[in-house]
Write an enzyme that holds these catalytic residues in place. Structure first.
Site, mmCIF file in Angstrom:
data_model
loop_
_atom_site.group_PDB
_atom_site.id
_atom_site.type_symbol
_atom_site.label_atom_id
_atom_site.label_comp_id
_atom_site.label_asym_id
_atom_site.label_seq_id
_atom_site.Cartn_x
_atom_site.Cartn_y
_atom_site.Cartn_z
ATOM 1 C CB THR A 119 -18.651 9.796 41.886
ATOM 2 O OG1 THR A 119 -17.564 9.244 41.247
ATOM 3 C CG2 THR A 119 -18.988 8.455 42.875
ATOM 4 C CE LYS B 125 -13.328 19.870 47.039
ATOM 5 N NZ LYS B 125 -14.588 19.660 47.464
ATOM 6 N N GLY C 132 -21.460 13.750 45.133
ATOM 7 C CA GLY C 132 -21.472 13.786 46.819
ATOM 8 C C GLY C 132 -20.121 13.627 46.965
ATOM 9 C CB THR C 133 -16.723 13.176 45.784
ATOM 10 O OG1 THR C 133 -16.705 14.140 44.695
ATOM 11 C CG2 THR C 133 -16.789 11.642 44.681
ATOM 12 N N GLY C 134 -17.301 15.792 47.289
ATOM 13 C CA GLY C 134 -16.873 16.943 48.006
ATOM 14 C C GLY C 134 -17.729 16.855 49.539
ATOM 15 C CB CYS C 135 -21.184 16.513 50.011
ATOM 16 S SG CYS C 135 -21.979 17.699 48.777
HETATM 17 N N1 LIG Z 1 -11.980 9.537 40.139
HETATM 18 C C1 LIG Z 1 -11.598 9.579 41.506
HETATM 19 N N2 LIG Z 1 -10.927 8.875 42.096
HETATM 20 C C2 LIG Z 1 -10.261 8.651 43.321
HETATM 21 N N3 LIG Z 1 -10.755 10.028 44.008
HETATM 22 C C3 LIG Z 1 -11.348 11.156 43.438
HETATM 23 C C4 LIG Z 1 -11.772 10.846 41.962
HETATM 24 N N4 LIG Z 1 -12.713 11.884 41.796
HETATM 25 C C5 LIG Z 1 -12.519 12.743 43.207
HETATM 26 N N5 LIG Z 1 -11.645 12.192 44.018
HETATM 27 C C6 LIG Z 1 -11.344 12.589 45.299
HETATM 28 O O1 LIG Z 1 -12.587 12.960 45.994
HETATM 29 C C7 LIG Z 1 -12.705 14.212 46.626
HETATM 30 C C8 LIG Z 1 -13.545 15.289 45.997
HETATM 31 O O2 LIG Z 1 -12.761 15.739 45.074
HETATM 32 P P1 LIG Z 1 -13.585 16.442 43.924
HETATM 33 O O3 LIG Z 1 -14.520 15.544 43.245
HETATM 34 O O4 LIG Z 1 -12.550 17.316 43.226
HETATM 35 O O5 LIG Z 1 -14.562 17.653 44.598
HETATM 36 P P2 LIG Z 1 -15.896 17.911 44.234
HETATM 37 O O6 LIG Z 1 -16.880 16.969 44.552
HETATM 38 O O7 LIG Z 1 -16.073 19.305 45.203
HETATM 39 O O8 LIG Z 1 -16.026 18.334 43.065
HETATM 40 C C9 LIG Z 1 -11.148 14.532 46.581
HETATM 41 O O9 LIG Z 1 -10.260 13.967 47.709
HETATM 42 C C10 LIG Z 1 -10.593 13.855 45.191
HETATM 43 O O10 LIG Z 1 -9.173 13.915 45.062
HETATM 44 C C1 LIG Z 2 -27.658 20.213 48.158
HETATM 45 C C2 LIG Z 2 -26.339 19.950 47.358
HETATM 46 N N1 LIG Z 2 -25.079 20.101 47.925
HETATM 47 C C3 LIG Z 2 -24.122 20.051 47.125
HETATM 48 C C4 LIG Z 2 -23.963 19.429 45.963
HETATM 49 C C5 LIG Z 2 -22.630 19.292 45.383
HETATM 50 O O1 LIG Z 2 -22.453 18.019 45.196
HETATM 51 P P1 LIG Z 2 -21.946 17.338 43.713
HETATM 52 O O2 LIG Z 2 -20.601 18.361 43.242
HETATM 53 O O3 LIG Z 2 -21.358 15.912 43.894
HETATM 54 O O4 LIG Z 2 -23.092 17.469 42.760
HETATM 55 C C6 LIG Z 2 -25.239 19.104 45.578
HETATM 56 N N2 LIG Z 2 -25.303 18.440 44.264
HETATM 57 N N3 LIG Z 2 -26.450 19.400 46.208
#
Ligand SMILES: Nc1ncnc2c1ncn2[C@@H]1O[C@H](COP(=O)(O)OP(=O)(O)O)[C@@H](O)[C@H]1O
Ligand SMILES: Cc1ncc(COP(=O)(O)O)c(N)n1
Length: 272
Positions: A210, A176, A212-215
């Site tokens: 933001t 990602k 919770g995006t990855g979750c």
């Molecule tokens: N600013 C953003 N604008 C659009 N998409 C985003 C943005 N940040 C993250 N994403 C998307 O959200 C999803 C989660 O990615 P990411 O944030 O890298 O993961 P994580 O939450 O595990 O750190 C991916 O599909 C990524 O491309």
């Molecule tokens: C219980 C739990 N699981 C996963 C994440 C990761 O999410 P994020 O990277 O968005 O903080 C989190 N903050 N808390």
């Protein structure tokens, strides 16, 4: 008559509802699947940080998994925060025992707020035990760097990381790009199936942090796989879903904004 698919999340609880189990169950609800949960750890967390973690014992994690699989057909499994070695080992053993299918592994390591949700000493166990079980693994850039030892600065590096993680045994790798502004206009994820690369691009949303995006993304992939979509379709639709959820992220506290899981549904229902 069975009308809904049953999808399981194995993850940690986020008391503020933006990530972890809570994000997963909301995502499942938005996808019209029946959500179930195995809780690995309870976090005291809000939009600003993680303040405490209580790990659930391996025995109680095993019992939760048994209670579900002994009774209910499970169409897909999402794995999130796994915290420590004992937790990883019991999850891997139980998923092998029940021959669980459509496993999506989000190798959660550090929260957006900077807290270690996986004991660094357990990183190698996660790779060795859970990666080979996964149909799709969804590392972000820092997680892909830990798993491979590479430094990732561009799309070519993301591809190399995907190749190396693929060699560790999962069916597909989605690296990602949220943490990598290769292209300041777009957030690009790279999907590798062992032969071909697919690039999933969405307009980069310039907003406050933001979480919770990855979750949300990995739960949506699991829901889509459970509903019978193939991997490229499941990932593509999940990416579209998370993009809308990020665009409409909610301001609920003073820190990172949680994704909006129900924006499209509420809009269609005239609720917003
Ligand atoms: N600013 C953003 N604008 C659009 N998409 C985003 C943005 N940040 C993250 N994403 C998307 O959200 C999803 C989660 O990615 P990411 O944030 O890298 O993961 P994580 O939450 O595990 O750190 C991916 O599909 C990524 O491309
Ligand atoms: C219980 C739990 N699981 C996963 C994440 C990761 O999410 P994020 O990277 O968005 O903080 C989190 N903050 N808390």
């Amino acid at each position: 008559m069975q009308t809904m698919k049953n999808i399981l999340t194995i993850a940690g609880s986020d008391s503020s509802g933006g990530a972890g189990i809570q994000a997963d169950l909301k995502t499942f609800a938005a996808h019209g699947v029946f959500g179930m949960s195995v809780i690995t750890a309870v976090t005291a967390q809000n939009t600003q940080g993680v303040f405490a973690v209580q790990d659930i014992t391996a025995d109680v994690i095993a019992k939760q998994i048994e209670a579900i699989f002994d009774d209910i057909p499970v169409a897909a499994v999402k794995i999130g925060m796994v915290s420590r070695m004992e937790t990883i080992q019991i999850i891997a053993a139980k998923l092998r025992q029940y021959q669980a299918v459509n496993i999506v592994l989000d190798p959660v390591m550090v929260s957006t707020s900077g807290y270690h949700l996986l004991n660094p000493a357990a990183q190698a166990i996660l790779a060795g035990e859970l990666l080979p079980l996964a149909a799709v693994v969804t590392p972000n850039i820092p997680e892909a760097e830990v798993l491979t030892g590479l430094t990732i600065n561009n799309l070519t590096d993301m591809e190399e990381a995907a190749r190396r993680i693929y060699a560790m045994g999962p069916g597909n790798v989605l690296v990602k790009g949220g943490h990598l502004a290769v292209d300041p206009e777009n957030s690009i994820d790279v999907l590798f199936d062992g032969v071909n690369f697919h690039y999933l691009s969405a307009q980069r949303i310039a907003a406050k942090k933001t979480h919770g995006t990855g979750c949300t993304l990995s739960a949506a992939i699991a829901a889509n796989l459970g509903k019978g979509l193939n991997v490229p379709a499941a990932v593509t639709q999940a990416k579209e879903y998370v993009t809308v959820a990020i665009e409409n992220a909610l301001t609920i506290g003073k820190g990172a904004r949680p994704t909006h899981h129900f924006y499209t549904l509420y809009k269609q229902a005239g609720m917003i």
